[in-house]
Design a protein around this motif. Structure first.
Motif, short mmCIF file in Angstrom:
data_model
loop_
_atom_site.label_atom_id
_atom_site.label_comp_id
_atom_site.label_asym_id
_atom_site.label_seq_id
_atom_site.Cartn_x
_atom_site.Cartn_y
_atom_site.Cartn_z
N GLU A 129 3.07 -6.19 4.43
CA GLU A 129 3.94 -5.73 4.61
C GLU A 129 3.70 -5.03 3.22
N ALA A 130 2.88 -4.10 2.53
CA ALA A 130 2.82 -3.36 1.42
C ALA A 130 3.37 -2.20 2.04
N VAL A 131 3.08 -2.06 3.42
CA VAL A 131 2.48 -0.87 3.32
C VAL A 131 3.77 -0.07 3.44
N SER A 132 4.52 -0.90 3.74
CA SER A 132 6.25 -0.23 3.47
C SER A 132 6.82 0.03 2.22
N GLU A 133 5.76 -0.10 1.37
CA GLU A 133 6.17 -0.02 -0.01
C GLU A 133 5.57 1.46 -0.91
N LEU A 134 4.43 1.39 0.43
CA LEU A 134 3.45 2.58 -0.61
C LEU A 134 2.96 3.59 0.80
N SER A 135 2.56 4.56 -0.27
CA SER A 135 1.85 6.26 0.48
C SER A 135 1.12 5.23 1.53
N ILE A 136 0.40 5.21 2.53
CA ILE A 136 -0.90 5.57 3.11
C ILE A 136 -2.05 6.02 2.72
N PRO A 137 -2.52 7.16 1.87
CA PRO A 137 -3.19 7.04 0.91
C PRO A 137 -3.11 5.62 0.09
N GLU A 138 -2.40 5.34 -0.53
CA GLU A 138 -2.28 4.21 -1.76
C GLU A 138 -2.49 2.73 -0.78
N ALA A 139 -2.27 2.89 0.67
CA ALA A 139 -2.49 0.92 1.10
C ALA A 139 -3.68 1.67 1.68
N ILE A 140 -4.41 2.38 1.77
CA ILE A 140 -5.87 2.30 2.14
C ILE A 140 -6.33 2.17 0.69
N VAL A 141 -6.17 3.28 -0.14
CA VAL A 141 -7.15 2.36 -1.69
C VAL A 141 -6.40 0.66 -1.94
N TYR A 142 -5.16 0.00 -1.91
CA TYR A 142 -5.11 -1.32 -2.00
C TYR A 142 -6.40 -1.99 -1.43
N GLN A 159 -11.23 -10.49 -0.42
CA GLN A 159 -9.96 -11.13 0.82
C GLN A 159 -10.03 -10.03 2.31
N LEU A 160 -10.38 -10.48 2.78
CA LEU A 160 -11.07 -8.92 4.03
C LEU A 160 -9.49 -9.49 5.23
N ASP A 161 -9.01 -10.73 5.14
CA ASP A 161 -7.44 -11.05 5.92
C ASP A 161 -6.82 -9.98 5.65
N GLY A 162 -5.91 -10.45 3.95
CA GLY A 162 -5.60 -9.08 3.71
C GLY A 162 -5.37 -7.72 4.34
N ALA A 163 -7.03 -6.89 3.04
CA ALA A 163 -7.35 -6.05 3.99
C ALA A 163 -7.04 -5.35 5.78
N GLU A 164 -7.07 -6.30 5.96
CA GLU A 164 -7.80 -6.35 7.83
C GLU A 164 -6.42 -5.73 8.04
N ALA A 165 -5.23 -7.04 7.97
CA ALA A 165 -3.38 -6.43 8.48
C ALA A 165 -3.42 -5.44 7.54
N LEU A 166 -4.00 -5.15 6.66
CA LEU A 166 -3.14 -3.89 6.06
C LEU A 166 -3.82 -2.11 6.69
N TYR A 167 -5.20 -2.20 7.08
CA TYR A 167 -5.92 -1.60 7.71
C TYR A 167 -5.19 -1.48 8.96
N GLY A 168 -4.35 -3.05 9.59
CA GLY A 168 -4.37 -2.76 10.91
C GLY A 168 -2.55 -1.68 10.95
N ARG A 169 -1.91 -1.60 9.82
CA ARG A 169 -0.79 -1.99 9.55
C ARG A 169 -0.52 -0.03 9.10
N VAL A 170 -1.96 0.49 8.41
CA VAL A 170 -1.91 1.62 9.14
C VAL A 170 -2.34 2.42 9.95
N LEU A 171 -3.06 1.87 10.25
CA LEU A 171 -3.17 2.55 12.06
C LEU A 171 -2.00 2.37 12.72
N GLU A 172 -1.46 1.66 12.34
CA GLU A 172 0.21 1.49 13.50
C GLU A 172 0.71 2.79 13.14
N ALA A 173 1.13 3.39 11.73
CA ALA A 173 1.99 4.14 11.19
C ALA A 173 0.84 5.78 11.54
N ALA A 174 -0.40 5.58 11.37
CA ALA A 174 -1.10 6.96 12.09
C ALA A 174 -2.30 6.76 12.36
#
Length: 465
Positions: free
Chosen positions: A14-27, A36-51
């Motif tokens: 859910e943090a992707v909605s509050e971050l830019s894509i570069p910020e989300a990738i850094v996080y 913390q692989l589950d959280g990281a994988e979920a974030l990458y998935g959300r980034v790829l949904e958006a871009a």
């Protein structure tokens, strides 16, 4: 899986909605470094949904899939990243690392060379290509690439370590020592240089000098578990009854993600195959019928080999990095981060298992009576115990076990048999075998299968060689 991940994947995504894509990738990459692989994988998935097709997200997700033990998926993701950004050198360099880990060495060389063509001044690329050449025996080109790495980056301590290993393999101990010392000077807090320098002295028979290296390291870093363990191994002082938990964690968490060490240890490593083959000679035909515990499962090399016999397959290990790789084998029903004796001693494990197997784990134990007794309590009547050990030969006859200067324990066959019988086991098989090649020489071990009790009024004939 029973392996905890402290992140909440949903909350992180859910943090992707509050971050830019570069910020989300850094996080996400920060979470990835913290395992913390589950959280990281979920974030990458959300980034790829958006871009869709975002090259950085594809690249880092590929590296994460490798951490999870899914290397073919990792390669596919990196190839997708390269298709999006073909001239970014890091993508090619990391693809070379993945190919190396898979043993696809011609493709690894091609990837490293492409990375160097795109950025000839990157010392890491030359270092990795040098490691590839060193392990495959092309010593001339290995030396050229590693020397180029230190020319480009005089502070590249890993390249100095790799040069040291190259010279050690060429029977040039003085040059090896010089390069390890240089590495220690550059990065005194990193364990590799200290360990390699001590082992270089040990290899040429100068065990006292090796002990002094580790003593000095322990003085500099008194809380370092590897310094403590290796000093005990070389000096014979304060030798622990088994390797301490923090030493195991430090050693194998590092190993889990080290492409260089993985490539070295892939060579002629046979312990899992030998243990499962010996066990299979005494099991009925596979029908997914047994409760199986892989005690000290590591990256899960035994899992696919024994899965056909398992109604439920559980792995335990102390290393989070190793467990994450084992998870990717997709054959374990449960994975737990816990020391194996502590797990076996849990009340709910009493008579819970039909099979306990352990490849290349009991070499981190000195006395075996405690772990065998725990295995006996955890096995059901007639259950099987199969494992590998390093053979101490005549050197271990007096005490039954000893610690070698490289940090692992070795045992005598007679001692192993007595400990098993005292714990209520019948030895079915005890065979001598080469477990791996180390420093160009075979590591001789014992492959053992035992049974918790006689079944049907008879016992299988013991085989020993």
């Amino acid at each position: 899986m029973g392996m905890p991940d402290s992140s909440s994947a949903t909350a992180e995504a859910e943090a992707v909605s509050e971050l830019s894509i570069p910020e989300a990738i850094v996080y996400a990459t920060r979470l990835q470094r913290q395992r913390q692989l589950d959280g990281a994988e979920a974030l990458y998935g959300r980034v790829l949904e958006a871009a869709p097709g975002h090259p950085d997200a594809l690249h880092f997700l590929g590296l994460l899939r490798f951490q999870r033990g899914r290397p073919e998926e990792a390669v596919g993701l990196l190839l997708q990243a390269i298709a999006q950004a073909p001239d970014f050198p890091d993508f090619h360099g990391n693809l070379g690392n993945l190919y190396t880990a898979l043993g696809r060495l011609a493709e690894a060389e091609e990837s490293y060379r492409r990375a160097i063509a795109l950025d000839p001044q990157r010392a890491d690329f030359h270092n990795n290509l040098g490691v590839l050449y060193r392990v495959t025996g092309d010593q001339k080109r290995a030396e050229a690439e590693l020397q180029r790495a230190v020319q480009l980056d005089p502070g590249h301590f890993r390249a100095y370590n790799n040069l040291g290993m190259l010279y050690a393999a060429q029977d040039k101990p003085q040059q090896a020592v010089e390069h390890y010392c240089r590495s220690i000077t550059l990065m005194p807090e990193h364990p590799d240089g200290h360990k390699l320098l001590g082992l270089a002295y040990y290899t040429i028979g100068q065990v006292d000098e090796a002990a002094e290296v580790f003593r000095q390291w322990l003085l500099q870093q008194p809380d370092d578990p590897m310094a403590r363990h290796m000093y005990a191994a070389c000096s014979g002082r304060d030798v622990p009854p088994r390797a301490a938990d923090d030493y195991i964690v430090q050693t194998f968490d590092s190993f889990a993600e080290s492409f260089e060490e993985q490539l070295q240890t892939r060579l002629s490593y046979k312990a899992p195959e030998l243990v499962v083959a010996a066990l299979s000679r005494h099991l009925p035909p596979p029908a997914r019928q047994f409760e199986v515990l892989d005690a000290g499962c590591g990256t899960g090399l035994c899992g696919p080999l024994i899965a056909a016999h398992a109604a439920r397959l559980t792995g335990v290990d102390l290393s989070v990095g190793m467990l994450q790789r084992a998870e990717g084998k997709a054959c374990y029903d449960r994975l737990y981060r816990i020391e194996l004796t502590a797990f076996l001693d849990m009340p709910e494990q009493a008579e819970a298992w039909d099979v306990v197997l352990s490849a290349d784990t009991l070499c981190y134990f000195g006395p075996l009576d405690g772990v065998f007794a725990a295995a006996g309590r955890a096995l059901r009547e007639g259950g099987w115990l199969a494992f590998s050990l390093e053979d101490g030969g005549e050197r271990a006859l007096a005490t039954g076990h000893l610690i070698n200067p490289h940090g692992r324990y070795a045992h005598s066959a007679g001692y192993v048999r007595k400990c098993l019988e005292d714990a209520g086991f019948v030895v079915l098989e005890m065979q001598s075998a080469s477990l791996r090649t180390e420093g160009g020489r075979p590591v001789v071990g014992l492959i053992v299968v035992a049974r918790a009790a006689r079944v049907g009024g008879s016992e299988e004939k013991s085989r020993t060689s």
